[in-house]
Each structure stands twice: as structure tokens, then as C-alpha cells.
Design a protein around this motif. Structure first.
Motif, PDB file in Angstrom:
ATOM      1  N   VAL A 193       0.834  -1.194   0.000  1.00 17.54           N
ATOM      2  CA  VAL A 193       0.000   0.000   0.000  1.00 17.54           C
ATOM      3  C   VAL A 193       0.869   1.245   0.000  1.00 17.54           C
ATOM      4  CG1 VAL A 193      -1.791   1.238   1.241  1.00 17.54           C
ATOM      5  CG2 VAL A 193      -1.756  -1.254   1.275  1.00 17.54           C
ATOM      6  N   ARG A 194       0.483   2.235  -0.830  1.00 19.76           N
ATOM      7  CA  ARG A 194       1.198   3.512  -0.875  1.00 19.76           C
ATOM      8  C   ARG A 194       0.544   4.439   0.145  1.00 19.76           C
ATOM      9  NH1 ARG A 194       0.780   7.474  -5.993  1.00 19.76           N
ATOM     10  NH2 ARG A 194      -1.365   7.417  -5.226  1.00 19.76           N
ATOM     11  N   LEU A 195       1.124   4.495   1.332  1.00 17.72           N
ATOM     12  CA  LEU A 195       0.551   5.315   2.403  1.00 17.72           C
ATOM     13  C   LEU A 195       0.829   6.793   2.168  1.00 17.72           C
ATOM     14  CD1 LEU A 195       1.563   3.195   5.508  1.00 17.72           C
ATOM     15  CD2 LEU A 195      -0.709   3.420   4.545  1.00 17.72           C
ATOM     16  N   ARG A 196      -0.182   7.632   2.468  1.00 17.71           N
ATOM     17  CA  ARG A 196      -0.029   9.081   2.375  1.00 17.71           C
ATOM     18  C   ARG A 196      -0.642   9.715   3.610  1.00 17.71           C
ATOM     19  NH1 ARG A 196       1.635  11.138  -2.456  1.00 17.71           N
ATOM     20  NH2 ARG A 196       1.775   9.667  -4.165  1.00 17.71           N
ATOM     21  N   ASP A 197      -0.136  10.894   3.952  1.00 14.23           N
ATOM     22  CA  ASP A 197      -0.698  11.594   5.099  1.00 14.23           C
ATOM     23  C   ASP A 197      -1.872  12.455   4.649  1.00 14.23           C
ATOM     24  OD1 ASP A 197       0.313  13.905   3.934  1.00 14.23           O
ATOM     25  OD2 ASP A 197       2.018  14.068   5.300  1.00 14.23           O
ATOM     26  N   GLY A 198      -2.389  13.282   5.579  1.00 13.17           N
ATOM     27  CA  GLY A 198      -3.576  14.084   5.290  1.00 13.17           C
ATOM     28  C   GLY A 198      -3.363  15.143   4.246  1.00 13.17           C
ATOM     29  N   GLU A 199      -2.113  15.430   3.862  1.00 11.70           N
ATOM     30  CA  GLU A 199      -1.825  16.415   2.827  1.00 11.70           C
ATOM     31  C   GLU A 199      -1.392  15.772   1.524  1.00 11.70           C
ATOM     32  OE1 GLU A 199       1.061  19.033   4.502  1.00 11.70           O
ATOM     33  OE2 GLU A 199      -0.359  19.978   5.878  1.00 11.70           O
ATOM     34  N   GLY A 200      -1.468  14.444   1.469  1.00  6.20           N
ATOM     35  CA  GLY A 200      -1.105  13.745   0.253  1.00  6.20           C
ATOM     36  C   GLY A 200       0.365  13.411   0.136  1.00  6.20           C
ATOM     37  N   LYS A 201       1.160  13.677   1.189  1.00  2.57           N
ATOM     38  CA  LYS A 201       2.593  13.399   1.146  1.00  2.57           C
ATOM     39  C   LYS A 201       2.859  11.953   1.549  1.00  2.57           C
ATOM     40  CE  LYS A 201       3.687  18.180   2.370  1.00  2.57           C
ATOM     41  NZ  LYS A 201       4.323  19.076   3.370  1.00  2.57           N
TER      42      LYS A 201
ATOM     43  N   PHE B  69      -3.261  14.175  -3.988  1.00  2.00           N
ATOM     44  CA  PHE B  69      -3.129  12.749  -3.710  1.00  2.00           C
ATOM     45  C   PHE B  69      -2.787  11.935  -4.951  1.00  2.00           C
ATOM     46  CE2 PHE B  69      -5.634  14.368  -0.187  1.00  2.00           C
ATOM     47  CZ  PHE B  69      -4.965  13.809   0.892  1.00  2.00           C
ATOM     48  N   GLU B  70      -2.920  12.504  -6.126  1.00  3.73           N
ATOM     49  CA  GLU B  70      -2.465  11.900  -7.377  1.00  3.73           C
ATOM     50  C   GLU B  70      -2.919  10.454  -7.517  1.00  3.73           C
ATOM     51  OE1 GLU B  70       1.786  12.476  -7.451  1.00  3.73           O
ATOM     52  OE2 GLU B  70       1.565  14.543  -8.114  1.00  3.73           O
ATOM     53  N   VAL B  71      -4.207  10.202  -7.345  1.00  8.55           N
ATOM     54  CA  VAL B  71      -4.743   8.849  -7.504  1.00  8.55           C
ATOM     55  C   VAL B  71      -4.779   8.508  -8.988  1.00  8.55           C
ATOM     56  CG1 VAL B  71      -6.727   7.347  -7.124  1.00  8.55           C
ATOM     57  CG2 VAL B  71      -6.091   9.051  -5.401  1.00  8.55           C
ATOM     58  N   ALA B  72      -4.122   7.408  -9.357  1.00 10.05           N
ATOM     59  CA  ALA B  72      -4.029   7.024 -10.765  1.00 10.05           C
ATOM     60  C   ALA B  72      -5.348   6.453 -11.270  1.00 10.05           C
ATOM     61  CB  ALA B  72      -2.912   6.000 -10.948  1.00 10.05           C
ATOM     62  N   LYS B  73      -5.653   6.729 -12.539  1.00  6.80           N
ATOM     63  CA  LYS B  73      -6.853   6.216 -13.199  1.00  6.80           C
ATOM     64  C   LYS B  73      -6.445   5.629 -14.539  1.00  6.80           C
ATOM     65  CE  LYS B  73      -9.538   9.963 -11.091  1.00  6.80           C
ATOM     66  NZ  LYS B  73      -8.333  10.626 -10.504  1.00  6.80           N
ATOM     67  N   THR B  74      -7.031   4.492 -14.883  1.00  7.77           N
ATOM     68  CA  THR B  74      -6.696   3.792 -16.122  1.00  7.77           C
ATOM     69  C   THR B  74      -7.892   3.784 -17.059  1.00  7.77           C
ATOM     70  OG1 THR B  74      -5.070   2.380 -15.010  1.00  7.77           O
ATOM     71  CG2 THR B  74      -5.918   1.606 -17.109  1.00  7.77           C
ATOM     72  N   TYR B  75      -7.628   4.030 -18.346  1.00  6.08           N
ATOM     73  CA  TYR B  75      -8.669   4.101 -19.373  1.00  6.08           C
ATOM     74  C   TYR B  75      -8.300   3.209 -20.554  1.00  6.08           C
ATOM     75  CZ  TYR B  75      -9.939   8.417 -16.902  1.00  6.08           C
ATOM     76  OH  TYR B  75     -10.296   9.340 -15.947  1.00  6.08           O
ATOM     77  N   VAL B  76      -9.320   2.616 -21.159  1.00  8.98           N
ATOM     78  CA  VAL B  76      -9.157   1.886 -22.414  1.00  8.98           C
ATOM     79  C   VAL B  76      -9.770   2.741 -23.512  1.00  8.98           C
ATOM     80  CG1 VAL B  76      -9.801  -0.165 -23.722  1.00  8.98           C
ATOM     81  CG2 VAL B  76      -9.107  -0.380 -21.327  1.00  8.98           C
ATOM     82  N   CYS B  77      -8.952   3.069 -24.516  1.00  9.48           N
ATOM     83  CA  CYS B  77      -9.318   4.047 -25.545  1.00  9.48           C
ATOM     84  C   CYS B  77      -9.359   3.368 -26.912  1.00  9.48           C
ATOM     85  CB  CYS B  77      -8.282   5.176 -25.580  1.00  9.48           C
ATOM     86  SG  CYS B  77      -7.813   5.801 -23.935  1.00  9.48           S
ATOM     87  N   ARG B  78     -10.482   3.492 -27.603  1.00  4.90           N
ATOM     88  CA  ARG B  78     -10.650   2.911 -28.931  1.00  4.90           C
ATOM     89  C   ARG B  78     -10.762   4.029 -29.969  1.00  4.90           C
ATOM     90  NH1 ARG B  78     -12.385  -2.179 -30.254  1.00  4.90           N
ATOM     91  NH2 ARG B  78     -12.971  -2.500 -28.068  1.00  4.90           N
TER      92      ARG B  78
END
Length: 290
Positions: A22-30, A177-186
Motif C-alpha cells: 500500500v502507498r501510504l499518504r498523510d492528510g496532505e497527500g505526502k 493525492f495523485e490517484v491514478a486512473k486507467t482508461y481503455v481508448c478505442r
């Protein structure tokens, strides 16, 4: 390109799997180092009037009490940021934060977070003044008042989170917090996509509101007429994926989000929902500093 029974091109599942660590982050996203306490930690997690920690863990579905005692003695449990290894510790699950292997336990039964596979031609809103389909039809069966986390545009389908946890929703949409999102593009690609397209997306393209760059990009399929490319990025600007492809001369014919952080869309049918598993929710909460 393979087709399903309806004759439509078959959808490819994302090859990504939930992270083991798990990528732990604090309340400020660090980022938080493995040995650091989380924000708001207490030097004394024991509460005389609380419940035994192993009982709380067992009720949360982590195994028998004996198995939960092993988790505690193995140093895998934190209460308010402090590692707890004593078996007699009592805690208040309503007021204290508990992590196991870095994943947060959501012990507030009033909180609900769902995954929705949003169909195309649905507005990412709970109501629409133009009378178009909206998200209210997918939350009608739940007594909680749920809200959508972020948006997918009208023609984009796929993973959308619905929750009544305001703090979780805020952090998932906050850029720090830079949460990654993945997309499938046609898209149409006679002869196949240009060799440099994936590299260009990873290196970055210039849009009217500034540069944009994919964290990862790869070709999933191509048949000489159209192509399917998977991209992962952590930005959430309006229609950013469509605009990135348009900047290279490609108009997307279909766009589906398949992942947010550790949460995968998987084989969830279009227009249906499911509740996040404890593992998914705990990992997601830890990733945004909860």
C-alpha cells in the motif's frame, strides 16, 4: 479484432492487479514512510472502556480471533498510527483509526462506497434538467444518500465511485493525492496506430490548458482498421484523455475507465453496481491518507 455475441468488439480487461504494498499518504497527500505514524496518532491507543482489539479485527472479517491475535503479535496492526503487539489492548472502533498491513479498516457501518459501471449516454449527476439519464437510477436501491466521486463525460463509460463518505470523496478528487486512473481508448487507425503515439503520450502533449502526460500507455489491440490503447494518468482535468488523443489527430470512438487506484472495474456488467471489498476500500483509504 475479436467480437462478442452482439457483434461488438470484445472489451479487453486491464492487466493491472491491486498492489501488494500500500502507498501510504498523510492528510496532505505526502508519502508516509513505513515506520512513520499517521496524522493525528496517539501515544496511547489503549482505551479502558473499549473492545478487545482482536475482537474488533475478527468482526471486520480478518479471520478467527486466534488468527487476529497472530496479526497483532506479528506487528501488522496499527491503532492511531502506533504498532500494537499486546493482546490485551482495548480500542474504540468508532473513534480510533485501525490499519492492518497498511490498509485502513472501515468500521463505520453507516458509510457505503460502491463501484458503478456507468453506461454511455448517462450524465454524471444525480439529476439532469434536460431529462437525460442520470446517476439517480443506480442509487435508488440504497437508503444512504450517495454522491459520485469525480465525473465521466456523457459518452464515456466505466468505473465511477459512489459514496456517502465525504472525506474519502474529497481526497480522491484532490490533485495532491495523485490517484491514478486507467482508461481503455478505442479509435480508428487505418494501418495501425503510429509507432510514436504511445511514446508521445508518455512524454507529454500540449493542450490549451497546459501540458498533459500519461504515466503509462500501451497498445492492447489493433487490426489495421482500429486500435485500442490503454493509458494511466493521475490528472483529472475535463475530458483530458479525449483531448490528449485529439492533439495527435485521433478522435476516440469509445472510452472506458477500468481502474481508480487499487479498484478495478473487472467484469461488472454495464449499469450495475457492487460494494467495495474491505481490501479495496482499506487500500484506497490508506492511499489518500485515511
Amino acid at each position: 479484432m475479436a467480437a462478442d455475441r452482439s457483434g461488438r468488439p470484445a472489451r479487453r480487461r486491464s492487466a493491472f492487479t491491486p498492489p501488494r504494498h500500500v502507498r501510504l499518504r498523510d492528510g496532505e497527500g505526502k508519502p508516509v514512510t513505513a515506520g512513520a505514524a499517521t496524522a493525528g496518532s496517539s501515544s496511547e491507543p489503549h482505551r479502558d472502556d473499549g473492545e478487545r482489539l482482536q475482537k474488533v479485527l475478527a468482526r471486520a472479517g480478518l479471520g478467527s480471533r486466534r488468527a487476529c491475535e497472530a496479526l497483532i503479535s506479528g506487528g501488522r496492526v496499527r491503532v492511531d498510527g502506533e504498532i500494537v503487539q499486546e493482546q490485551g489492548v482495548r480500542v474504540d472502533p468508532a473513534a480510533q483509526v485501525i490499519h492492518v498491513d497498511g490498509r485502513r479498516l472501515q468500521l463505520d457501518t453507516s458509510k457505503l462506497t460502491l463501484v458503478l459501471n456507468k453506461p454511455r449516454a448517462v450524465v454524471s449527476a444525480m439529476s439532469d434538467p434536460e431529462g437525460r439519464r442520470d446517476l439517480s437510477e443506480f442509487t435508488a436501491g440504497h437508503p444512504q444518500r450517495l454522491y459520485h466521486v469525480g465525473r465521466l463525460d456523457y459518452e464515456t463509460e466505466g468505473l465511477l465511485l459512489l459514496t456517502n463518505d465525504g472525506e474519502l470523496a474529497h481526497r480522491l478528487t484532490h490533485p495532491s493525492f495523485e490517484v491514478a486512473k486507467t482508461y481503455v481508448c478505442r479509435f480508428d487507425a487505418p494501418g495501425g496506430p503510429p509507432r510514436g503515439l504511445v511514446k508521445t503520450l508518455r512524454e507529454g502533449v500540449q493542450l490549451e490548458d497546459g501540458p498533459a502526460r500519461a504515466d503509462r500507455a500501451r497498445v492492447l489491440a489493433q487490426d489495421g482498421r482500429e486500435a485500442v490503447v490503454e493509458v494511466t494518468l493521475h490528472e483529472g482535468r475535463n475530458r483530458i484523455v479525449r483531448r490528449m488523443f485529439a492533439s495527435q489527430g485521433f478522435e476516440l470512438t469509445a472510452l472506458m475507465r477500468t481502474r481508480i487506484g487499487p479498484v478495478l472495474l473487472g467484469d461488472l456488467p454495464s449499469g450495475t453496481t457492487r460494494e467495495l471489498t474491505g481490501r479495496e476500500l482499506g487500500t484506497l483509504m490508506a492511499e489518500v491518507g485515511l
